[in-house]
Design a protein around this motif. Structure first.
Motif, PDB file in Angstrom:
ATOM      1  N   ASN A  57       0.803  -1.219   0.000  1.00  0.00           N
ATOM      2  CA  ASN A  57       0.000   0.000   0.000  1.00  0.00           C
ATOM      3  C   ASN A  57       0.832   1.264   0.000  1.00  0.00           C
ATOM      4  O   ASN A  57       0.324   2.325   0.337  1.00  0.00           O
ATOM      5  CB  ASN A  57      -0.944   0.002   1.218  1.00  0.00           C
ATOM      6  N   THR A  58       2.081   1.178  -0.337  1.00  0.00           N
ATOM      7  CA  THR A  58       2.916   2.369  -0.405  1.00  0.00           C
ATOM      8  C   THR A  58       3.180   2.715  -1.858  1.00  0.00           C
ATOM      9  O   THR A  58       3.485   1.854  -2.669  1.00  0.00           O
ATOM     10  CB  THR A  58       4.260   2.166   0.327  1.00  0.00           C
ATOM     11  N   LEU A  59       3.040   3.991  -2.141  1.00  0.00           N
ATOM     12  CA  LEU A  59       3.260   4.451  -3.504  1.00  0.00           C
ATOM     13  C   LEU A  59       4.757   4.490  -3.831  1.00  0.00           C
ATOM     14  O   LEU A  59       5.176   4.097  -4.912  1.00  0.00           O
ATOM     15  CB  LEU A  59       2.647   5.849  -3.690  1.00  0.00           C
ATOM     16  N   ILE A  60       5.531   4.952  -2.878  1.00  0.00           N
ATOM     17  CA  ILE A  60       6.969   5.073  -3.101  1.00  0.00           C
ATOM     18  C   ILE A  60       7.680   4.063  -2.218  1.00  0.00           C
ATOM     19  O   ILE A  60       7.550   4.075  -1.003  1.00  0.00           O
ATOM     20  CB  ILE A  60       7.453   6.496  -2.793  1.00  0.00           C
ATOM     21  N   LYS A  61       8.411   3.166  -2.855  1.00  0.00           N
ATOM     22  CA  LYS A  61       9.164   2.135  -2.130  1.00  0.00           C
ATOM     23  C   LYS A  61      10.548   2.664  -1.811  1.00  0.00           C
ATOM     24  O   LYS A  61      11.233   3.184  -2.680  1.00  0.00           O
ATOM     25  CB  LYS A  61       9.317   0.868  -2.980  1.00  0.00           C
ATOM     26  N   ARG A  62      10.953   2.505  -0.581  1.00  0.00           N
ATOM     27  CA  ARG A  62      12.298   2.909  -0.168  1.00  0.00           C
ATOM     28  C   ARG A  62      13.298   1.901  -0.737  1.00  0.00           C
ATOM     29  O   ARG A  62      13.160   0.705  -0.530  1.00  0.00           O
ATOM     30  CB  ARG A  62      12.373   2.925   1.366  1.00  0.00           C
ATOM     31  N   GLN A  63      14.282   2.417  -1.460  1.00  0.00           N
ATOM     32  CA  GLN A  63      15.320   1.554  -2.019  1.00  0.00           C
ATOM     33  C   GLN A  63      16.423   1.348  -0.993  1.00  0.00           C
ATOM     34  O   GLN A  63      16.677   2.200  -0.153  1.00  0.00           O
ATOM     35  CB  GLN A  63      15.920   2.176  -3.275  1.00  0.00           C
ATOM     36  N   GLY A  64      17.074   0.235  -1.106  1.00  0.00           N
ATOM     37  CA  GLY A  64      18.215  -0.042  -0.244  1.00  0.00           C
ATOM     38  C   GLY A  64      19.413   0.800  -0.637  1.00  0.00           C
ATOM     39  O   GLY A  64      19.417   1.473  -1.666  1.00  0.00           O
ATOM     40  N   ASP A  65      20.419   0.761   0.187  1.00  0.00           N
ATOM     41  CA  ASP A  65      21.650   1.497  -0.054  1.00  0.00           C
ATOM     42  C   ASP A  65      22.374   0.881  -1.253  1.00  0.00           C
ATOM     43  O   ASP A  65      22.654  -0.322  -1.270  1.00  0.00           O
ATOM     44  CB  ASP A  65      22.512   1.418   1.204  1.00  0.00           C
ATOM     45  N   TYR A  66      22.682   1.687  -2.243  1.00  0.00           N
ATOM     46  CA  TYR A  66      23.362   1.192  -3.442  1.00  0.00           C
ATOM     47  C   TYR A  66      24.714   0.561  -3.118  1.00  0.00           C
ATOM     48  O   TYR A  66      25.197  -0.281  -3.861  1.00  0.00           O
ATOM     49  CB  TYR A  66      23.515   2.285  -4.498  1.00  0.00           C
ATOM     50  N   HIS A  67      25.325   0.943  -1.995  1.00  0.00           N
ATOM     51  CA  HIS A  67      26.602   0.346  -1.602  1.00  0.00           C
ATOM     52  C   HIS A  67      26.472  -1.160  -1.360  1.00  0.00           C
ATOM     53  O   HIS A  67      27.462  -1.887  -1.399  1.00  0.00           O
ATOM     54  CB  HIS A  67      27.151   0.998  -0.329  1.00  0.00           C
ATOM     55  N   ASN A  68      25.260  -1.617  -1.094  1.00  0.00           N
ATOM     56  CA  ASN A  68      25.030  -3.040  -0.838  1.00  0.00           C
ATOM     57  C   ASN A  68      24.875  -3.859  -2.117  1.00  0.00           C
ATOM     58  O   ASN A  68      24.843  -5.083  -2.061  1.00  0.00           O
ATOM     59  CB  ASN A  68      23.797  -3.237   0.045  1.00  0.00           C
ATOM     60  N   LEU A  69      24.758  -3.194  -3.250  1.00  0.00           N
ATOM     61  CA  LEU A  69      24.621  -3.903  -4.523  1.00  0.00           C
ATOM     62  C   LEU A  69      25.983  -4.428  -4.967  1.00  0.00           C
ATOM     63  O   LEU A  69      26.961  -3.667  -5.042  1.00  0.00           O
ATOM     64  CB  LEU A  69      24.072  -2.981  -5.613  1.00  0.00           C
ATOM     65  N   ILE A  70      26.062  -5.705  -5.262  1.00  0.00           N
ATOM     66  CA  ILE A  70      27.321  -6.283  -5.734  1.00  0.00           C
ATOM     67  C   ILE A  70      27.766  -5.588  -7.023  1.00  0.00           C
ATOM     68  O   ILE A  70      28.954  -5.305  -7.201  1.00  0.00           O
ATOM     69  CB  ILE A  70      27.188  -7.810  -5.958  1.00  0.00           C
ATOM     70  N   CYS A  71      26.814  -5.279  -7.887  1.00  0.00           N
ATOM     71  CA  CYS A  71      27.191  -4.631  -9.148  1.00  0.00           C
ATOM     72  C   CYS A  71      27.788  -3.246  -8.897  1.00  0.00           C
ATOM     73  O   CYS A  71      28.670  -2.809  -9.643  1.00  0.00           O
ATOM     74  CB  CYS A  71      26.014  -4.572 -10.119  1.00  0.00           C
ATOM     75  N   TYR A  72      27.358  -2.552  -7.852  1.00  0.00           N
ATOM     76  CA  TYR A  72      27.953  -1.254  -7.537  1.00  0.00           C
ATOM     77  C   TYR A  72      29.379  -1.432  -6.998  1.00  0.00           C
ATOM     78  O   TYR A  72      30.300  -0.730  -7.400  1.00  0.00           O
ATOM     79  CB  TYR A  72      27.124  -0.451  -6.528  1.00  0.00           C
ATOM     80  N   ARG A  73      29.545  -2.372  -6.101  1.00  0.00           N
ATOM     81  CA  ARG A  73      30.874  -2.589  -5.513  1.00  0.00           C
ATOM     82  C   ARG A  73      31.877  -3.007  -6.594  1.00  0.00           C
ATOM     83  O   ARG A  73      33.026  -2.570  -6.592  1.00  0.00           O
ATOM     84  CB  ARG A  73      30.794  -3.608  -4.378  1.00  0.00           C
ATOM     85  N   LYS A  74      31.422  -3.816  -7.531  1.00  0.00           N
ATOM     86  CA  LYS A  74      32.309  -4.214  -8.640  1.00  0.00           C
ATOM     87  C   LYS A  74      32.568  -3.005  -9.549  1.00  0.00           C
ATOM     88  O   LYS A  74      33.684  -2.809 -10.026  1.00  0.00           O
ATOM     89  CB  LYS A  74      31.703  -5.370  -9.431  1.00  0.00           C
ATOM     90  N   ALA A  75      31.565  -2.174  -9.757  1.00  0.00           N
ATOM     91  CA  ALA A  75      31.731  -0.969 -10.579  1.00  0.00           C
ATOM     92  C   ALA A  75      32.765  -0.034  -9.960  1.00  0.00           C
ATOM     93  O   ALA A  75      33.554   0.591 -10.674  1.00  0.00           O
ATOM     94  CB  ALA A  75      30.390  -0.250 -10.735  1.00  0.00           C
ATOM     95  N   GLU A  76      32.766   0.054  -8.642  1.00  0.00           N
ATOM     96  CA  GLU A  76      33.743   0.878  -7.947  1.00  0.00           C
ATOM     97  C   GLU A  76      35.168   0.331  -8.163  1.00  0.00           C
ATOM     98  O   GLU A  76      36.098   1.103  -8.397  1.00  0.00           O
ATOM     99  CB  GLU A  76      33.390   0.921  -6.461  1.00  0.00           C
ATOM    100  N   LEU A  77      35.312  -0.975  -8.106  1.00  0.00           N
ATOM    101  CA  LEU A  77      36.622  -1.599  -8.396  1.00  0.00           C
ATOM    102  C   LEU A  77      37.063  -1.290  -9.826  1.00  0.00           C
ATOM    103  O   LEU A  77      38.222  -0.946 -10.068  1.00  0.00           O
ATOM    104  CB  LEU A  77      36.539  -3.117  -8.244  1.00  0.00           C
ATOM    105  N   ILE A  78      36.133  -1.430 -10.747  1.00  0.00           N
ATOM    106  CA  ILE A  78      36.435  -1.175 -12.160  1.00  0.00           C
ATOM    107  C   ILE A  78      36.873   0.271 -12.337  1.00  0.00           C
ATOM    108  O   ILE A  78      37.844   0.559 -13.047  1.00  0.00           O
ATOM    109  CB  ILE A  78      35.221  -1.525 -13.055  1.00  0.00           C
ATOM    110  N   TYR A  79      36.184   1.191 -11.689  1.00  0.00           N
ATOM    111  CA  TYR A  79      36.552   2.602 -11.779  1.00  0.00           C
ATOM    112  C   TYR A  79      37.970   2.820 -11.241  1.00  0.00           C
ATOM    113  O   TYR A  79      38.806   3.469 -11.882  1.00  0.00           O
ATOM    114  CB  TYR A  79      35.559   3.483 -11.020  1.00  0.00           C
ATOM    115  N   ASP A  80      38.249   2.283 -10.053  1.00  0.00           N
ATOM    116  CA  ASP A  80      39.564   2.470  -9.428  1.00  0.00           C
ATOM    117  C   ASP A  80      40.686   1.898 -10.295  1.00  0.00           C
ATOM    118  O   ASP A  80      41.728   2.537 -10.488  1.00  0.00           O
ATOM    119  CB  ASP A  80      39.605   1.823  -8.047  1.00  0.00           C
TER     120      ASP A  80
END
Length: 185
Positions: A4-27
């Protein structure tokens, strides 16, 4: 749909494996580009920007999921495209400089795949800083292929959510109709 919520709270992007790997790729890319190319070479900016774009579009896409799965899908796809561009740059580096790209069944490829599996292994950057540039390029290629797979899986999951829940306007309409029906009872 019982939510019943219109806007769903998203989790912290830091917890996404794809983000953590993207950070490694950037570095790794930042180190590689500044080491492999001379000052003023546009390739430095191109590679660093592609790596940054991939990482930042994951952040922005994650934020947009709160109201728009559709926009989240688009931004994750932009991240995927940025990383595809970066992959081609690394492959070009190896080809132009006549270095071998590691074969999928090689010992080096398997070892790097295993090392990069978790997505946030900080020792990868330190290892990359101590290796020859052609080794770093091969390491990055494997990480980029893993990232492509993760982003594909995320896109598939988001597509499934979109098919089940619809877009933001559809959800607003359903919720408004439910509210209207409650007040008329």
């Amino acid at each position: 749909m019982s939510d019943n919520t219109l806007i769903k709270r998203q989790g912290d992007y830091h917890n996404l494996i794809c983000y953590r790997k993207a950070e490694l790729i950037y570095d790794i890319t930042y180190h590689f580009a500044h080491s492999a190319f001379g000052v003023g070479d546009r390739t430095i900016d191109q590679m660093v920007q592609a790596a940054r774009s991939g990482k930042q579009n994951i952040v922005e896409g994650n934020a947009d999921f709160e109201t728009s799965i559709e926009m989240g899908i688009k931004l994750i796809n932009v991240a995927k495209a940025s990383f595809a561009e970066l992959l081609a740059d690394y492959e070009d580096y190896l080809r132009i400089n006549e270095y071998e790209q590691w074969l999928e069944n090689s010992e080096q490829y398997s070892a790097m795949r295993k090392l990069g599996r978790d997505g946030d292994n900080p020792q990868i950057v330190e290892i990359a800083k101590s290796r020859p540039l052609h080794t770093v390029a091969n390491m990055a290629i494997i990480l980029l292929k893993q990232e492509d797979y993760l982003l594909h899986q995320l896109l598939q999951s988001l597509s499934d959510s979109f098919l089940q829940e619809g877009g933001f306007r559809e959800k607003m309409f359903r919720m408004r109709l439910q509210q209207k029906n409650k007040t008329q009872q």
